[in-house]
Motif scaffolding. Structure first.
Motif, mmCIF file in Angstrom:
data_model
loop_
_atom_site.group_PDB
_atom_site.id
_atom_site.type_symbol
_atom_site.label_atom_id
_atom_site.label_comp_id
_atom_site.label_asym_id
_atom_site.label_seq_id
_atom_site.Cartn_x
_atom_site.Cartn_y
_atom_site.Cartn_z
ATOM 1 N N ASN A 172 109.706 49.655 115.249
ATOM 2 C CA ASN A 172 109.551 48.708 114.142
ATOM 3 C C ASN A 172 108.592 49.346 113.142
ATOM 4 O O ASN A 172 107.402 49.074 113.138
ATOM 5 C CB ASN A 172 109.006 47.365 114.642
ATOM 6 N N GLN A 173 109.141 50.215 112.322
ATOM 7 C CA GLN A 173 108.304 51.025 111.437
ATOM 8 C C GLN A 173 107.534 50.176 110.430
ATOM 9 O O GLN A 173 106.440 50.569 110.009
ATOM 10 C CB GLN A 173 109.174 52.064 110.733
ATOM 11 N N ALA A 174 108.065 49.005 110.077
ATOM 12 C CA ALA A 174 107.343 48.126 109.158
ATOM 13 C C ALA A 174 106.033 47.654 109.769
ATOM 14 O O ALA A 174 105.068 47.371 109.056
ATOM 15 C CB ALA A 174 108.214 46.931 108.783
ATOM 16 N N ALA A 175 105.994 47.578 111.123
ATOM 17 C CA ALA A 175 104.783 47.190 111.842
ATOM 18 C C ALA A 175 104.026 48.411 112.366
ATOM 19 O O ALA A 175 103.171 48.278 113.234
ATOM 20 C CB ALA A 175 105.120 46.251 112.991
ATOM 21 N N TRP A 176 104.353 49.603 111.849
ATOM 22 C CA TRP A 176 103.719 50.864 112.217
ATOM 23 C C TRP A 176 104.029 51.276 113.659
ATOM 24 O O TRP A 176 103.294 52.045 114.266
ATOM 25 C CB TRP A 176 102.202 50.812 112.006
ATOM 26 N N ILE A 177 105.132 50.782 114.210
ATOM 27 C CA ILE A 177 105.523 51.121 115.578
ATOM 28 C C ILE A 177 106.654 52.140 115.506
ATOM 29 O O ILE A 177 107.748 51.840 115.008
ATOM 30 C CB ILE A 177 105.984 49.870 116.350
ATOM 31 N N PHE A 178 106.393 53.348 116.014
ATOM 32 C CA PHE A 178 107.353 54.445 115.945
ATOM 33 C C PHE A 178 107.774 54.874 117.344
ATOM 34 O O PHE A 178 107.071 54.619 118.337
ATOM 35 C CB PHE A 178 106.733 55.645 115.226
ATOM 36 N N ALA A 211 113.542 45.862 113.610
ATOM 37 C CA ALA A 211 112.858 46.026 114.892
ATOM 38 C C ALA A 211 113.902 46.077 115.997
ATOM 39 O O ALA A 211 114.633 45.107 116.205
ATOM 40 C CB ALA A 211 111.888 44.870 115.127
ATOM 41 N N THR A 212 113.984 47.205 116.689
ATOM 42 C CA THR A 212 114.994 47.370 117.734
ATOM 43 C C THR A 212 114.417 48.097 118.941
ATOM 44 O O THR A 212 113.547 48.958 118.810
ATOM 45 C CB THR A 212 116.206 48.187 117.219
ATOM 46 N N GLY A 213 114.929 47.741 120.112
ATOM 47 C CA GLY A 213 114.605 48.490 121.319
ATOM 48 C C GLY A 213 115.507 49.703 121.417
ATOM 49 O O GLY A 213 116.693 49.629 121.087
ATOM 50 N N GLN A 214 114.944 50.815 121.844
ATOM 51 C CA GLN A 214 115.697 52.066 121.936
ATOM 52 C C GLN A 214 115.529 52.676 123.322
ATOM 53 O O GLN A 214 114.419 52.696 123.870
ATOM 54 C CB GLN A 214 115.189 53.067 120.888
#
Length: 260
Positions: A172-178, A211-214
């Motif tokens: 979820n790059q908008a939430a800084w989660i890479f 936001a997605t699980g990978q």
């Protein structure tokens, strides 16, 4: 009278044209978890008269020639990619919704991890409880880390022959989660000696929305036999230039580890 008939004909034509240009919403996919022991029970929902849901589980794109959804779908196999769309006469078919499911791996006794950030500790056994997190990083199924390197020492209930390690992580790059930029696997012998086995690199800074699980799968070059292995994920330490948080440290979130 002719004028009235003409008006009615025009209104009918406009309604048909408007309907033809209306795209349906994708179906809703309901499930208890992305992870299952024997099978996953899935329900596809779309409440619109005169429409139908079509789906595939072989990786191909669904169409109106695909299988029609029943009330429940039961998925089996090591990894299943469910794709579905809504369609109906006079409507533009919806966009395809894709959800990937995975069979659980070997039974895990414990996982020792690097310290999480205090805001996102997850639950005690959240990395091997067969429960998947939602798209929200606030979900307690996710563990959140803000360190450069995150390690997971995995202990099995009994010695196992290992060929693949699978991580389910949040992007979820908008939430800084890479995604992690690299993942390494180490074998651990009975004396506790760690040996590097393999690593994979990931293009973690490519721009994505939502936001997605990978799933991050690491296949080993040789089968490992033992009671423990170690997984090390390298986080993105500098967010790329295109992001509002450029130059700052990214977050890493994970909800499940499966070993096969």
């Amino acid at each position: 009278m002719r004028f009235l008939c003409f008006i009615l004909l025009m209104l009918t034509s406009f309604t048909v044209l408007a309907q033809d240009s209306f795209q349906l919403a994708p179906p809703i996919v309901r499930y208890a978890s992305l992870f299952y022991n024997r099978s996953a029970k899935v329900q596809l929902e779309f409440n619109q008269p005169h429409t139908q849901i079509y789906y595939t589980i072989d990786g191909t794109e669904p169409s109106i020639q695909s299988t029609k959804a029943r009330k429940y779908i039961y998925l089996k196999g090591d990894r299943v990619q469910l794709k579905a769309l809504s369609a109906g006469k006079g409507f533009i078919p919806s966009k395809v919704v894709t959800v990937e499911f995975a069979k659980t791996g070997y039974t895990i006794k414990a996982i020792e991890t690097s310290p999480t950030n205090s805001k996102y500790p997850g639950t005690g056994s959240s990395l091997f409880d067969a429960k998947s997190g939602t798209g929200s990083h606030q979900d307690s199924a996710w563990k959140g880390f803000d360190s450069d390197s995150i390690s997971f020492t995995i202990e099995f209930v009994q010695p196992r022959q290992v060929h693949t390690v699978s991580l389910h992580v949040l992007e979820n790059q908008a939430a800084w989660i890479f995604l992690p930029k690299a993942v390494s696997i180490y074998s651990i012998d009975k004396n506790g000696v760690e040996t590097w086995e393999t690593s994979i690199d990931i293009n973690a800074t490519e721009q994505h929305n939502g936001a997605t699980g990978q799933f991050v799968d690491i296949k080993l070059p040789r089968n490992l036999y033992g009671s423990k292995i170690k997984v090390v994920a390298a986080a993105v330490t500098k967010i790329p230039e295109w992001h509002d948080g450029k130059g700052l440290h990214a977050w890493f979130f994970i909800d499940e580890i499966n070993v096969y």
